[in-house]
Structures are given as structure tokens and as C-alpha cells.
Design a protein around this motif. Structure first.
Motif, PDB file in Angstrom:
ATOM      1  N   VAL A  46      -2.414  -0.586  -0.325  1.00 35.00           N
ATOM      2  CA  VAL A  46      -3.295  -1.573   0.313  1.00 35.00           C
ATOM      3  C   VAL A  46      -2.912  -2.979  -0.132  1.00 35.00           C
ATOM      4  O   VAL A  46      -2.880  -3.904   0.674  1.00 35.00           O
ATOM      5  CB  VAL A  46      -4.781  -1.266   0.027  1.00 35.00           C
ATOM      6  CG1 VAL A  46      -5.689  -2.397   0.482  1.00 35.00           C
ATOM      7  CG2 VAL A  46      -5.189   0.044   0.687  1.00 35.00           C
ATOM      8  N   ARG A  47      -2.606  -3.141  -1.416  1.00 27.03           N
ATOM      9  CA  ARG A  47      -2.194  -4.457  -1.926  1.00 27.03           C
ATOM     10  C   ARG A  47      -0.931  -4.933  -1.197  1.00 27.03           C
ATOM     11  O   ARG A  47      -0.843  -6.090  -0.789  1.00 27.03           O
ATOM     12  CB  ARG A  47      -1.951  -4.401  -3.430  1.00 27.03           C
ATOM     13  CG  ARG A  47      -1.614  -5.761  -4.021  1.00 27.03           C
ATOM     14  CD  ARG A  47      -1.336  -5.720  -5.531  1.00 27.03           C
ATOM     15  NE  ARG A  47      -2.410  -5.121  -6.283  1.00 27.03           N
ATOM     16  CZ  ARG A  47      -2.268  -4.081  -7.107  1.00 27.03           C
ATOM     17  NH1 ARG A  47      -1.092  -3.529  -7.303  1.00 27.03           N
ATOM     18  NH2 ARG A  47      -3.300  -3.599  -7.756  1.00 27.03           N
ATOM     19  N   GLU A  48       0.030  -4.028  -1.017  1.00 22.16           N
ATOM     20  CA  GLU A  48       1.257  -4.379  -0.311  1.00 22.16           C
ATOM     21  C   GLU A  48       0.966  -4.724   1.144  1.00 22.16           C
ATOM     22  O   GLU A  48       1.518  -5.678   1.679  1.00 22.16           O
ATOM     23  CB  GLU A  48       2.270  -3.241  -0.412  1.00 22.16           C
ATOM     24  CG  GLU A  48       2.864  -3.088  -1.791  1.00 22.16           C
ATOM     25  CD  GLU A  48       3.716  -1.841  -1.943  1.00 22.16           C
ATOM     26  OE1 GLU A  48       3.813  -1.032  -0.984  1.00 22.16           O
ATOM     27  OE2 GLU A  48       4.286  -1.665  -3.042  1.00 22.16           O
ATOM     28  N   ALA A  49       0.096  -3.950   1.773  1.00 27.80           N
ATOM     29  CA  ALA A  49      -0.257  -4.229   3.171  1.00 27.80           C
ATOM     30  C   ALA A  49      -0.991  -5.561   3.301  1.00 27.80           C
ATOM     31  O   ALA A  49      -0.769  -6.306   4.262  1.00 27.80           O
ATOM     32  CB  ALA A  49      -1.110  -3.091   3.735  1.00 27.80           C
ATOM     33  N   ARG A  50      -1.843  -5.869   2.335  1.00 29.90           N
ATOM     34  CA  ARG A  50      -2.563  -7.148   2.364  1.00 29.90           C
ATOM     35  C   ARG A  50      -1.606  -8.324   2.210  1.00 29.90           C
ATOM     36  O   ARG A  50      -1.864  -9.404   2.719  1.00 29.90           O
ATOM     37  CB  ARG A  50      -3.605  -7.211   1.245  1.00 29.90           C
ATOM     38  CG  ARG A  50      -4.828  -6.377   1.517  1.00 29.90           C
ATOM     39  CD  ARG A  50      -5.789  -6.408   0.359  1.00 29.90           C
ATOM     40  NE  ARG A  50      -6.383  -7.728   0.221  1.00 29.90           N
ATOM     41  CZ  ARG A  50      -7.093  -8.121  -0.827  1.00 29.90           C
ATOM     42  NH1 ARG A  50      -7.278  -7.299  -1.834  1.00 29.90           N
ATOM     43  NH2 ARG A  50      -7.617  -9.315  -0.893  1.00 29.90           N
ATOM     44  N   GLY A  51      -0.508  -8.101   1.509  1.00 31.79           N
ATOM     45  CA  GLY A  51       0.454  -9.170   1.274  1.00 31.79           C
ATOM     46  C   GLY A  51       1.411  -9.373   2.427  1.00 31.79           C
ATOM     47  O   GLY A  51       2.101 -10.397   2.490  1.00 31.79           O
ATOM     48  N   THR A  65     -11.254  -3.615   7.685  1.00 33.86           N
ATOM     49  CA  THR A  65     -10.238  -4.566   7.262  1.00 33.86           C
ATOM     50  C   THR A  65      -9.607  -4.105   5.960  1.00 33.86           C
ATOM     51  O   THR A  65     -10.186  -3.304   5.221  1.00 33.86           O
ATOM     52  CB  THR A  65     -10.858  -5.965   7.050  1.00 33.86           C
ATOM     53  OG1 THR A  65     -11.787  -5.879   5.972  1.00 33.86           O
ATOM     54  CG2 THR A  65     -11.535  -6.484   8.300  1.00 33.86           C
ATOM     55  N   LEU A  66      -8.428  -4.610   5.686  1.00 32.17           N
ATOM     56  CA  LEU A  66      -7.765  -4.253   4.436  1.00 32.17           C
ATOM     57  C   LEU A  66      -8.573  -4.729   3.242  1.00 32.17           C
ATOM     58  O   LEU A  66      -8.607  -4.065   2.209  1.00 32.17           O
ATOM     59  CB  LEU A  66      -6.348  -4.835   4.408  1.00 32.17           C
ATOM     60  CG  LEU A  66      -5.373  -4.210   5.397  1.00 32.17           C
ATOM     61  CD1 LEU A  66      -4.056  -4.975   5.391  1.00 32.17           C
ATOM     62  CD2 LEU A  66      -5.139  -2.747   5.088  1.00 32.17           C
ATOM     63  N   SER A  67      -9.234  -5.874   3.394  1.00 31.25           N
ATOM     64  CA  SER A  67     -10.058  -6.391   2.294  1.00 31.25           C
ATOM     65  C   SER A  67     -11.218  -5.448   1.984  1.00 31.25           C
ATOM     66  O   SER A  67     -11.514  -5.175   0.822  1.00 31.25           O
ATOM     67  CB  SER A  67     -10.595  -7.783   2.621  1.00 31.25           C
ATOM     68  OG  SER A  67      -9.533  -8.690   2.715  1.00 31.25           O
ATOM     69  N   SER A  68     -11.862  -4.940   3.022  1.00 33.03           N
ATOM     70  CA  SER A  68     -12.984  -4.023   2.780  1.00 33.03           C
ATOM     71  C   SER A  68     -12.479  -2.691   2.228  1.00 33.03           C
ATOM     72  O   SER A  68     -13.124  -2.077   1.380  1.00 33.03           O
ATOM     73  CB  SER A  68     -13.823  -3.819   4.037  1.00 33.03           C
ATOM     74  OG  SER A  68     -13.095  -3.130   5.026  1.00 33.03           O
ATOM     75  N   GLU A  69     -11.311  -2.256   2.696  1.00 35.05           N
ATOM     76  CA  GLU A  69     -10.741  -1.012   2.172  1.00 35.05           C
ATOM     77  C   GLU A  69     -10.365  -1.182   0.700  1.00 35.05           C
ATOM     78  O   GLU A  69     -10.608  -0.298  -0.121  1.00 35.05           O
ATOM     79  CB  GLU A  69      -9.513  -0.611   2.996  1.00 35.05           C
ATOM     80  CG  GLU A  69      -8.968   0.747   2.665  1.00 35.05           C
ATOM     81  CD  GLU A  69      -9.907   1.911   2.977  1.00 35.05           C
ATOM     82  OE1 GLU A  69      -9.559   3.032   2.601  1.00 35.05           O
ATOM     83  OE2 GLU A  69     -10.992   1.728   3.560  1.00 35.05           O
ATOM     84  N   TRP A  70      -9.806  -2.333   0.353  1.00 38.98           N
ATOM     85  CA  TRP A  70      -9.475  -2.631  -1.046  1.00 38.98           C
ATOM     86  C   TRP A  70     -10.740  -2.572  -1.900  1.00 38.98           C
ATOM     87  O   TRP A  70     -10.758  -1.954  -2.957  1.00 38.98           O
ATOM     88  CB  TRP A  70      -8.829  -4.009  -1.152  1.00 38.98           C
ATOM     89  CG  TRP A  70      -8.693  -4.483  -2.562  1.00 38.98           C
ATOM     90  CD1 TRP A  70      -9.581  -5.256  -3.253  1.00 38.98           C
ATOM     91  CD2 TRP A  70      -7.637  -4.189  -3.469  1.00 38.98           C
ATOM     92  NE1 TRP A  70      -9.135  -5.473  -4.532  1.00 38.98           N
ATOM     93  CE2 TRP A  70      -7.942  -4.829  -4.692  1.00 38.98           C
ATOM     94  CE3 TRP A  70      -6.461  -3.457  -3.376  1.00 38.98           C
ATOM     95  CZ2 TRP A  70      -7.111  -4.745  -5.802  1.00 38.98           C
ATOM     96  CZ3 TRP A  70      -5.645  -3.387  -4.481  1.00 38.98           C
ATOM     97  CH2 TRP A  70      -5.967  -4.026  -5.674  1.00 38.98           C
TER      98      TRP A  70
END
Length: 132
Positions: A46-51, A65-70
Motif C-alpha cells: 500500500v505504501r508503494e502504491a500510495r507513492g 482509497t489507498l489512504s483509508s486502506e493504509w
């Protein structure tokens, strides 16, 4: 025999019960470690996808969203880490011969409660009092 003495003699753990509870705790620790390992890998993904610059996190029509999944995964990771610490502390109490004794009143916790919650530090009476 007074009530405290009666309760203590009725609730003391046998060697067989202690071995069973220790095995349950060790199994739980393995399960938690496995789950933590999987979540750690998911957090990395998820961190890589967010970046990634091409990811439009706030407008993803496919789901959260990736933020909510994180945030969700990070929260679950924290809960598992706390559970791992509680299990490890219980195993340390077994090693030091202080397992199964209520940290609040000093009385035996009792096998039934420990079977349900092997990492418990309070007897049922003290746990109920702490909830109030």
C-alpha cells in the motif's frame, strides 16, 4: 475455611492445565506472528502504491482509497502487536511462576477464565470491577 481460602484452593491451576494454557499461548503467538508478517507485506504494498505518481487516491471508483486502506491495515497491525505483547507477557509470567494470579487482588484467576482468555491478568471479579 474462609471465602478467600476456598476460592484460592478451588481455582489454583494444575500442572496439566498450566501446560495446556502455555500451549494455547504459544499457538496464539505463532498465529499472531503469521498475521503480522502478512500485514507488514500489505503495508509495504500500500505504501508503494500510495507513492506511485499515477495513482489518483481520492477518486478511485473501484473501492476505498489507498489512504483509508493504509489506516485500516495500520490499525489492525497495532491491535495485533498489542495482542502479541499480551501473549508474550503471559508466557513470561508462566516462566516466572506468577501466571494465573490476579495482578489486582492476588487471588488465582481460575482455569475457566484463562482458558477463554489465556493472557488475562485479572480474575473475573476484578475484571468486572474494572469495567464499571
Amino acid at each position: 475455611m474462609n471465602t478467600v481460602q476456598s476460592r484460592a484452593s478451588e481455582s489454583a491451576l494444575t500442572d496439566a492445565e498450566l501446560r495446556l494454557l502455555e500451549a494455547q499461548l504459544r499457538g496464539r503467538r505463532l498465529d499472531i506472528d503469521r498475521e503480522l508478517g502478512g500485514l507488514a507485506q500489505t503495508l509495504v504494498e500500500v505504501r508503494e502504491a500510495r507513492g506511485a505518481e499515477s495513482v489518483d487516491d481520492e477518486h478511485d471508483p473501484e473501492g476505498p482509497t489507498l489512504s483509508s486502506e493504509w489506516s485500516r491495515i495500520h490499525g489492525v497491525h497495532g491491535e495485533l502487536a498489542a495482542a502479541s505483547e499480551a501473549v508474550e507477557a503471559a508466557l513470561e509470567r508462566i516462566a516466572s511462576d506468577s501466571y494465573g494470579v490476579c495482578t489486582r487482588c492476588g487471588q488465582p484467576i481460575g482455569f475457566a477464565r484463562l482458558e477463554a482468555r489465556p493472557e488475562a491478568t485479572l480474575c473475573i471479579e476484578c475484571a468486572r470491577a474494572a469495567e464499571r
